[in-house]
Design a protein around this motif. Structure first.
Motif, PDB file in Angstrom:
ATOM      1  N   LEU A   1     -11.527  -1.645  -0.286  1.00 49.64           N
ATOM      2  CA  LEU A   1     -10.139  -1.440  -1.071  1.00 49.64           C
ATOM      3  C   LEU A   1      -9.647  -0.042  -0.698  1.00 49.64           C
ATOM      4  CD1 LEU A   1     -11.302  -2.953  -4.322  1.00 49.64           C
ATOM      5  CD2 LEU A   1      -9.414  -3.694  -3.413  1.00 49.64           C
ATOM      6  N   SER A   2     -10.205   0.740   0.190  1.00 51.06           N
ATOM      7  CA  SER A   2      -9.394   1.925   0.641  1.00 51.06           C
ATOM      8  C   SER A   2      -8.625   1.430   1.862  1.00 51.06           C
ATOM      9  CB  SER A   2     -10.606   2.944   0.939  1.00 51.06           C
ATOM     10  OG  SER A   2     -11.279   2.452   2.062  1.00 51.06           O
ATOM     11  N   ASP A   3      -8.412   0.219   2.279  1.00 53.39           N
ATOM     12  CA  ASP A   3      -7.924  -0.487   3.353  1.00 53.39           C
ATOM     13  C   ASP A   3      -6.523  -0.929   2.803  1.00 53.39           C
ATOM     14  OD1 ASP A   3      -6.506  -2.093   5.234  1.00 53.39           O
ATOM     15  OD2 ASP A   3      -8.671  -2.362   6.126  1.00 53.39           O
ATOM     16  N   GLN A   4      -5.286  -0.457   3.015  1.00 52.43           N
ATOM     17  CA  GLN A   4      -4.069  -1.014   2.700  1.00 52.43           C
ATOM     18  C   GLN A   4      -4.020  -2.395   2.569  1.00 52.43           C
ATOM     19  OE1 GLN A   4      -1.850   0.930   0.636  1.00 52.43           O
ATOM     20  NE2 GLN A   4      -1.206  -1.312   0.158  1.00 52.43           N
ATOM     21  N   GLN A   5      -4.528  -2.832   3.821  1.00 52.50           N
ATOM     22  CA  GLN A   5      -4.490  -4.516   4.042  1.00 52.50           C
ATOM     23  C   GLN A   5      -5.160  -5.293   3.071  1.00 52.50           C
ATOM     24  OE1 GLN A   5      -5.375  -5.027   8.153  1.00 52.50           O
ATOM     25  NE2 GLN A   5      -3.392  -4.847   8.913  1.00 52.50           N
ATOM     26  N   VAL A   6      -6.497  -4.803   2.622  1.00 42.18           N
ATOM     27  CA  VAL A   6      -7.199  -5.487   1.674  1.00 42.18           C
ATOM     28  C   VAL A   6      -6.462  -5.500   0.277  1.00 42.18           C
ATOM     29  CG1 VAL A   6      -9.326  -5.441   0.420  1.00 42.18           C
ATOM     30  CG2 VAL A   6      -9.266  -4.932   2.803  1.00 42.18           C
ATOM     31  N   VAL A   7      -6.088  -4.089  -0.093  1.00 43.36           N
ATOM     32  CA  VAL A   7      -5.066  -4.077  -1.601  1.00 43.36           C
ATOM     33  C   VAL A   7      -4.022  -5.001  -1.327  1.00 43.36           C
ATOM     34  CG1 VAL A   7      -3.550  -2.315  -2.647  1.00 43.36           C
ATOM     35  CG2 VAL A   7      -5.762  -1.510  -1.779  1.00 43.36           C
TER      36      VAL A   7
ATOM     37  N   VAL B   1      -3.343  -7.992  -4.241  1.00 41.72           N
ATOM     38  CA  VAL B   1      -2.041  -8.252  -4.841  1.00 41.72           C
ATOM     39  C   VAL B   1      -1.659  -9.748  -4.648  1.00 41.72           C
ATOM     40  CG1 VAL B   1       0.332  -7.402  -5.347  1.00 41.72           C
ATOM     41  CG2 VAL B   1      -1.799  -5.739  -5.204  1.00 41.72           C
ATOM     42  N   ALA B   2      -1.496 -10.033  -3.409  1.00 38.35           N
ATOM     43  CA  ALA B   2      -0.574 -11.499  -2.882  1.00 38.35           C
ATOM     44  C   ALA B   2      -1.789 -12.490  -3.564  1.00 38.35           C
ATOM     45  CB  ALA B   2      -0.663 -11.183  -1.368  1.00 38.35           C
ATOM     46  N   THR B   3      -2.914 -12.219  -3.779  1.00 33.57           N
ATOM     47  CA  THR B   3      -3.804 -13.468  -4.216  1.00 33.57           C
ATOM     48  C   THR B   3      -3.418 -13.376  -5.597  1.00 33.57           C
ATOM     49  OG1 THR B   3      -5.303 -13.070  -2.366  1.00 33.57           O
ATOM     50  CG2 THR B   3      -6.108 -13.982  -4.344  1.00 33.57           C
ATOM     51  N   ALA B   4      -3.569 -12.226  -6.293  1.00 36.17           N
ATOM     52  CA  ALA B   4      -3.126 -12.673  -7.717  1.00 36.17           C
ATOM     53  C   ALA B   4      -1.766 -13.073  -8.006  1.00 36.17           C
ATOM     54  CB  ALA B   4      -3.091 -11.320  -8.358  1.00 36.17           C
TER      55      ALA B   4
ATOM     56  N   ARG C   1     -12.418   8.902  -0.918  1.00 37.44           N
ATOM     57  CA  ARG C   1     -11.822   7.708  -0.467  1.00 37.44           C
ATOM     58  C   ARG C   1     -11.970   6.370  -1.375  1.00 37.44           C
ATOM     59  NH1 ARG C   1     -13.462   3.629   2.920  1.00 37.44           N
ATOM     60  NH2 ARG C   1     -15.163   4.640   3.496  1.00 37.44           N
ATOM     61  N   ILE C   2     -13.312   6.141  -1.955  1.00 36.80           N
ATOM     62  CA  ILE C   2     -13.621   4.837  -2.585  1.00 36.80           C
ATOM     63  C   ILE C   2     -13.238   5.028  -4.043  1.00 36.80           C
ATOM     64  CG2 ILE C   2     -15.369   3.446  -3.097  1.00 36.80           C
ATOM     65  CD1 ILE C   2     -16.708   3.934  -0.435  1.00 36.80           C
ATOM     66  N   ASN C   3     -13.618   6.207  -4.701  1.00 34.22           N
ATOM     67  CA  ASN C   3     -13.293   6.334  -5.982  1.00 34.22           C
ATOM     68  C   ASN C   3     -12.112   6.858  -6.417  1.00 34.22           C
ATOM     69  OD1 ASN C   3     -16.266   5.949  -5.960  1.00 34.22           O
ATOM     70  ND2 ASN C   3     -16.860   7.825  -6.819  1.00 34.22           N
ATOM     71  N   LEU C   4     -11.311   7.374  -5.579  1.00 31.12           N
ATOM     72  CA  LEU C   4     -10.041   7.857  -5.904  1.00 31.12           C
ATOM     73  C   LEU C   4      -8.946   7.341  -5.283  1.00 31.12           C
ATOM     74  CD1 LEU C   4      -8.335   9.863  -8.033  1.00 31.12           C
ATOM     75  CD2 LEU C   4      -8.790  11.507  -6.610  1.00 31.12           C
ATOM     76  N   THR C   5      -9.089   7.472  -3.928  1.00 31.73           N
ATOM     77  CA  THR C   5      -8.004   6.838  -3.228  1.00 31.73           C
ATOM     78  C   THR C   5      -7.601   5.386  -3.347  1.00 31.73           C
ATOM     79  OG1 THR C   5      -8.053   8.512  -1.538  1.00 31.73           O
ATOM     80  CG2 THR C   5      -6.827   6.663  -0.724  1.00 31.73           C
ATOM     81  N   ALA C   6      -8.790   4.633  -3.235  1.00 35.92           N
ATOM     82  CA  ALA C   6      -8.826   3.277  -3.399  1.00 35.92           C
ATOM     83  C   ALA C   6      -7.950   2.604  -4.622  1.00 35.92           C
ATOM     84  CB  ALA C   6     -10.093   2.378  -3.363  1.00 35.92           C
ATOM     85  N   PRO C   7      -8.514   3.158  -5.780  1.00 37.34           N
ATOM     86  CA  PRO C   7      -7.719   2.719  -7.108  1.00 37.34           C
ATOM     87  C   PRO C   7      -6.259   3.232  -7.084  1.00 37.34           C
ATOM     88  CG  PRO C   7      -9.342   4.514  -7.294  1.00 37.34           C
ATOM     89  CD  PRO C   7      -9.619   3.952  -6.019  1.00 37.34           C
ATOM     90  N   PHE C   8      -6.093   4.240  -6.576  1.00 37.16           N
ATOM     91  CA  PHE C   8      -4.672   4.744  -6.430  1.00 37.16           C
ATOM     92  C   PHE C   8      -3.754   3.816  -5.654  1.00 37.16           C
ATOM     93  CE2 PHE C   8      -1.636   6.664  -3.676  1.00 37.16           C
ATOM     94  CZ  PHE C   8      -0.580   6.824  -4.351  1.00 37.16           C
ATOM     95  N   LEU C   9      -4.378   3.074  -4.396  1.00 32.58           N
ATOM     96  CA  LEU C   9      -3.556   2.577  -3.529  1.00 32.58           C
ATOM     97  C   LEU C   9      -3.330   1.159  -4.323  1.00 32.58           C
ATOM     98  CD1 LEU C   9      -5.330   3.029  -0.219  1.00 32.58           C
ATOM     99  CD2 LEU C   9      -2.987   3.843  -0.834  1.00 32.58           C
TER     100      LEU C   9
ATOM    101  N   ALA D   1       0.136  -0.493  -5.505  1.00 33.26           N
ATOM    102  CA  ALA D   1       0.559  -1.762  -5.240  1.00 33.26           C
ATOM    103  C   ALA D   1       0.811  -2.843  -6.164  1.00 33.26           C
ATOM    104  CB  ALA D   1      -0.335  -2.512  -4.151  1.00 33.26           C
ATOM    105  N   ALA D   2      -0.012  -2.649  -7.338  1.00 35.30           N
ATOM    106  CA  ALA D   2       0.097  -3.649  -8.423  1.00 35.30           C
ATOM    107  C   ALA D   2       1.323  -3.328  -9.430  1.00 35.30           C
ATOM    108  CB  ALA D   2      -1.284  -3.614  -8.958  1.00 35.30           C
ATOM    109  N   LEU D   3       1.739  -1.952  -9.257  1.00 33.26           N
ATOM    110  CA  LEU D   3       2.566  -1.834 -10.509  1.00 33.26           C
ATOM    111  C   LEU D   3       4.006  -2.425 -10.780  1.00 33.26           C
ATOM    112  CD1 LEU D   3       2.279   2.281 -10.554  1.00 33.26           C
ATOM    113  CD2 LEU D   3       2.475   0.769 -12.360  1.00 33.26           C
TER     114      LEU D   3
END
Length: 258
Positions: free
Chosen positions: A70-76, A80-83, A119-127, A131-133
């Motif tokens: 989830l620190s990869d923007q493509q996965v993020v 979102v696209a899946t949801a 990267r995993i604990n803070l950047t990933a949830p930010f990304l 994206a979800a907002l």
């Protein structure tokens, strides 16, 4: 687990849970499904996520999986696209996925430890939040719930990297709460104390950081179950917490009160 009618306002809602393959994330996903929510299970471990999806399906619920870092923007973007594609939007985002550090003191923290944990604990949830907002705002009655930590409340529960990352999560939680409260998005976090999960901690107990942290663990109280943490997550996401916003909720048997 059996699927029952919801009294929390979560029935039929679209929920994204990260780190959903094990521990607190798995327990939260099962609870959301039991409330009638439709759940996107995001995890790095494909087999674990699939097993949770099958468990939900067998109980009569609905879940889909997204696998990746989830620190990869493509996965993020895929989450979102899946949801949106599967369930029509996003009503609840649970930013739960995370990793521990080696409890290293600052002087002993190497670049790779610092960068991986942040990267995993803070950047990933930010990304993912960013994206979800747009979809959370479109919901009109949305919630974001982070898994922070006892280490977001004090400096004696982990090493420099993990403590900094979880303090960052607490700050991000409060920023989102203020920025979007008038647009129908509430943001809160749980701050777990010791909890039984599958997270492995690579610790040299003789090193300076772990030796200091371990001296403070006597105040930690009993170890929680993942389901106890999940219950707090579901509460914060539910209509029962409709006026709760910007809270970092300790779920720690009173450790933070000591």
């Amino acid at each position: 687990m059996s699927i029952t009618s919801s009294t929390t306002g979560l029935s039929g809602r679209s929920v994204v849970v990260t780190g959903a393959g094990s521990g607190i994330g798995r327990a939260a996903a099962l609870r959301f499904a039991a409330e009638g929510a439709r759940v996107v299970l995001a995890d790095l471990n494909a087999d674990a996520a699939k097993a949770v999806a099958e468990e939900i399906s067998e109980a009569g619920g609905t879940a889909v999986t997204v696998i990746g870092d989830l620190s990869d923007q493509q996965v993020v973007d895929q989450v979102v696209a899946t949801a949106v594609g599967s369930f029509g939007g996003i009503d609840v985002l649970v930013n739960n996925a995370g990793v521990m550090d080696r409890m290293s003191a600052a002087a002993d923290t190497e670049d790779d430890e610092w960068e991986r944990v942040l990267r995993i604990n803070l950047t990933a949830p930010f990304l993912l939040s960013r994206a979800a907002l747009p979809h959370l705002l479109a919901s009109g009655n949305a919630a974001i719930v982070f898994t922070a930590s006892e280490a977001s409340l004090r400096g004696s529960a982990a090493g420099a990297a993990y403590t900094a990352s979880k303090h960052g999560v607490a700050g991000l939680t409060k920023s989102l709460a203020v920025m979007y409260r008038d647009e129908g998005v509430r943001t809160n976090a749980i701050a777990p104390g010791g909890t039984v999960t599958g997270i492995q901690v690579d610790v040299d107990r003789e090193a300076h950081g772990p030796s200091v942290v371990m001296r403070h663990m006597g105040n930690a109280g009993r170890t929680a179950t993942a389901d106890e943490q999940a219950a707090a997550i579901v509460f914060l996401a539910s209509d029962a917490a409709s006026n709760v916003n910007g809270v970092i909720l300790p779920v720690d048997n009173g450790w933070s009160a000591v």
